[in-house]
Structure formats: C-alpha cells, structure tokens
Design a protein around this motif. Sequence first.
Motif, mmCIF file in Angstrom:
data_model
loop_
_atom_site.group_PDB
_atom_site.id
_atom_site.type_symbol
_atom_site.label_atom_id
_atom_site.label_comp_id
_atom_site.label_asym_id
_atom_site.label_seq_id
_atom_site.Cartn_x
_atom_site.Cartn_y
_atom_site.Cartn_z
ATOM 1 N N ASN A 1 0.827 -1.202 0.000
ATOM 2 C CA ASN A 1 0.000 0.000 0.000
ATOM 3 C C ASN A 1 0.861 1.251 0.000
ATOM 4 O O ASN A 1 2.071 1.202 0.236
ATOM 5 N N SER B 1 -7.391 -7.767 -6.158
ATOM 6 C CA SER B 1 -6.689 -8.835 -5.445
ATOM 7 C C SER B 1 -5.298 -8.996 -6.040
ATOM 8 O O SER B 1 -5.134 -8.889 -7.267
ATOM 9 N N VAL C 1 -5.129 -8.006 -1.952
ATOM 10 C CA VAL C 1 -5.435 -6.757 -1.260
ATOM 11 C C VAL C 1 -4.173 -6.149 -0.663
ATOM 12 O O VAL C 1 -3.331 -6.857 -0.119
ATOM 13 N N GLY D 1 -4.724 -3.113 1.190
ATOM 14 C CA GLY D 1 -5.289 -2.291 2.261
ATOM 15 C C GLY D 1 -6.262 -1.291 1.679
ATOM 16 O O GLY D 1 -6.470 -1.222 0.471
ATOM 17 N N CYS E 1 -7.799 -7.764 10.025
ATOM 18 C CA CYS E 1 -8.208 -8.351 8.751
ATOM 19 C C CYS E 1 -7.134 -7.972 7.725
ATOM 20 O O CYS E 1 -6.167 -8.698 7.549
ATOM 21 N N TYR E 2 -7.268 -6.813 7.091
ATOM 22 C CA TYR E 2 -6.265 -6.340 6.141
ATOM 23 C C TYR E 2 -5.235 -5.408 6.787
ATOM 24 O O TYR E 2 -4.358 -4.897 6.115
ATOM 25 N N ASP F 1 -5.484 -2.328 8.260
ATOM 26 C CA ASP F 1 -5.544 -0.869 8.164
ATOM 27 C C ASP F 1 -5.317 -0.217 9.528
ATOM 28 O O ASP F 1 -4.496 0.687 9.668
ATOM 29 N N THR G 1 -10.764 -12.851 6.735
ATOM 30 C CA THR G 1 -10.002 -13.012 5.498
ATOM 31 C C THR G 1 -9.015 -14.178 5.586
ATOM 32 O O THR G 1 -8.517 -14.506 6.665
ATOM 33 N N SER H 1 -4.028 -11.671 4.619
ATOM 34 C CA SER H 1 -3.850 -10.303 5.084
ATOM 35 C C SER H 1 -2.896 -9.563 4.141
ATOM 36 O O SER H 1 -2.778 -9.924 2.972
ATOM 37 N N THR H 2 -2.214 -8.543 4.622
ATOM 38 C CA THR H 2 -1.472 -7.636 3.753
ATOM 39 C C THR H 2 -0.042 -7.385 4.227
ATOM 40 O O THR H 2 0.305 -7.624 5.383
#
Length: 427
Positions: free
Chosen positions: A37, A206, A208, A210, A243-244, A246, A306, A309-310
């Motif tokens: 991100n 996809s 992901v 964020g 989750c992701y 943030d 999810t 994750s990221t």
Amino acid sequence: MSRAAGFSCIRCGALFRIDTKIDSRGCPICCGEAPANLRVVYDPSAATSAASAALPSLWRYADMLPCGLSDAISLGEGLTPLLRAERLGKQLGVPKLLIKDEGANPTWSHKDRFSTVAVSMARLSGVRVVATASSGNAGASLAAYAARAGLKCVVVTFSGTAGAMLAQIRKYGASVVSLADKSHRWPLLAAGTERLGWFATSPFHSPVVGSHPVGIEGYKTLAYEIVEQMHGAVPDWCALPVCYGDALAGLWWGFKDLLSQGRIDRLPRLVAAEVHGSLAKALAGKADLVAEVPAGFDTLAISIGTTRSTFQALNALRESGGMAMPVGNFGLIAMQQQLAATEGVFAELASVTPFAAIESLRREGTIARSDSVVAIVTASGLKDLDRSTGPDQAQQSFRSVAEAWEYIGEDSDYFTPSHQQCATKMP
C-alpha cells in the motif's frame, strides 16, 4: 486545504504525486509479486486551521492529518475511553490490562476514525459519491459520514452480513448492493470508480494491499490518544483484531510519529488477533509475501475472516517485534460474555479476539505478568447480535411476583449478606 503532498510506498519507498490514481493496487512498482500500500506524504509548509487540544474529537490532532479542521467532516469521533480492566486482567493473568473501547464512536466502531478523514478528503477533492465493499462496520461508518457531508454512498456487501449492520447502513440513506457471490463486489466497485467517478475507500483488487491511504491516516489517532490517556506512557503491548491491517498499520505509524517527535521514548509491540493465520504463517516464513491460507472453518468473527492479510500488517508486526495469533470460534462467545460481565464492555465477536490472543500469549510466556497491555475493542456487540445470541437466550417471563421472586431467590448472589435472612421471608 489538503496537507497531502503525495504518496510513498511503504515497501520500496518510491514517491508519487498527489494526483496519482488510487486504484487499490497500491504501489505501481510493487504491484507484482509483493504488492504494498501507499502512505500519505505531508507538505510541512501547508498551513492548516489551528486545532484546540480541548476539541472533543480526534480532529484535535488535525495538524497530524491530511486536511485541516475547517474541512473536517466530523460526528465527534475519537477520544474513546481507555479503561482499566483489573478483574478481567486478573483472570487472564495480565493485571495491567487496559481496554480502548472503540464502540463509543458515533457509529459504534473504530471505522469512524477512517471515515472521518476519508470523507473529508473525498469532499475536498470534489467527488459526489463514496463507495465501499463491506461486511458491515466500514459500510455503516462510511454511510454516516457521507450523510453528514451531503454525499451519496454505495455499500457493496454479500449474503450473510449481520442484519443489524445492514439495517444501520440503510438508515443512513446509503444504497446497499448485496451480491450472492462475494468475489463480485470488487469488479462492481472497480467499474463504479472507472465509469462513474466513485471515490472507493475499500480495496477492489486482489491481492489486497489495504484500504485508501488517506483514510488509514485516521487510525494514527489511536496511538495519539493512548499515549495521552496514559499521561505520556507507552504500553508494552497493543492487541487488536486484524483483517487487512488498516488499523494495525495506522496505529503503528501513529506511535512512530510520536517517537520521531520526541513525545515518547520507546515503541510498543503489536499483537494481531486473526482468524485463519496468514500473518502468523508469513512471520514464521520470514518472507515479504503474505500468502493465501485455506479457511478451515466458518468464523463467528466475520469482519476479520479473510484468508489473506497484507504487507502493511506484516510490516507493522515485524517492525514492532510483534506477534500474530490465530483465534478460532471455541470460547469466543464465552469470552464476549466474560468481558461484558466483568468489565461492562459489550464487544462485537471480532473485537473479543484480542483477549483470546492475550490469554494465549500470556499462557505461553510471551506476554509477562508485569507487562502493560492495551486491548483495542473495535466495535460494539450490538453490531452482530444475530451471530452472538440464539433462541435459547430468549428472556423468560413470569406469571406472578411470587414466581419471579422464587427465581431470584434461587441465587444468593443477588443479595448482600445482611439481607439474606430477611429475603427468604419475602412473599
């Protein structure tokens, strides 16, 4: 006036102009095998409206956010309670446990920190429609702030979303689009941004990376508030549902801001309470890539369910020397009850996962008994009542006072010792 001068990649450090199109793929350079991100880069010369430290919202920290107080779309978010949790802490083996209760935000979740900044920036840029893919909290929050700003809002969701949150989203006047196939949400959002100029705050590609970078800046205020509420001290650990990532990333950037400004002299370690374990696996493998993991069960904590994750979450954990702890369904509702009954905080099921993670890390000795730990409860338990309660919890009705008294009298916990004897004589 916007203070955002551009964006930088959190992985490779590349710089991009402020007019760079945010299409949820993240950094144009890193968007291949290890996507990452972007982060907002600030213009230190850009003046903002002076914010008062007494301002009753997170906009008291406007000089650390992408736009000034005069452009803020606010519902009074932030400044949520930081509560000592001595009884629960004793039960978990962590006497210095604190709870940051984000359920006290205007739409009853931490997403308001994201939405107030994202919608402020969206309106400043001249858009008419904001949109998100959401299982509930993000959609409800974005819908509320869009209403406050006079903007239209589209929330794309899927079957199985908690009914209370869908009702909340609709009450704010948003258009709700529910898709039978969860994967169809993203191409719909992508088409809306391309064809209709929607400002999409959530991911729609996809893998992901964020959510929109400007909104994530709002989560930095979690760190600012924790330090302020602890009178300048820093906890040893901060645990939250992930989750992701943030909020995890924003929280970490907030602490790093304070360290760089000399307001704190050390950083906390972070704990990501997750469901299926993609971060735990990535940490163990020491790779930059967070890979997909199989979903072994249907989680009750749907908002963090999810399977991948990221990098932003992984990076925050690595930099902080933190941990990722997978949390299953077993004991989750019991922990929700325990938290509510001992500390008076009713949390969404996903928001209970940090306590399960803390308990596990304390049991294995990673968290010491003497450590101070902040658990961030991200949303109110009213958000997913349809998932945390069942027909067996329906309230019993009594046909008479005597029958009700007989029920109460069965449990001596309802009486102080001095009243026990006379209570048994009541009709």
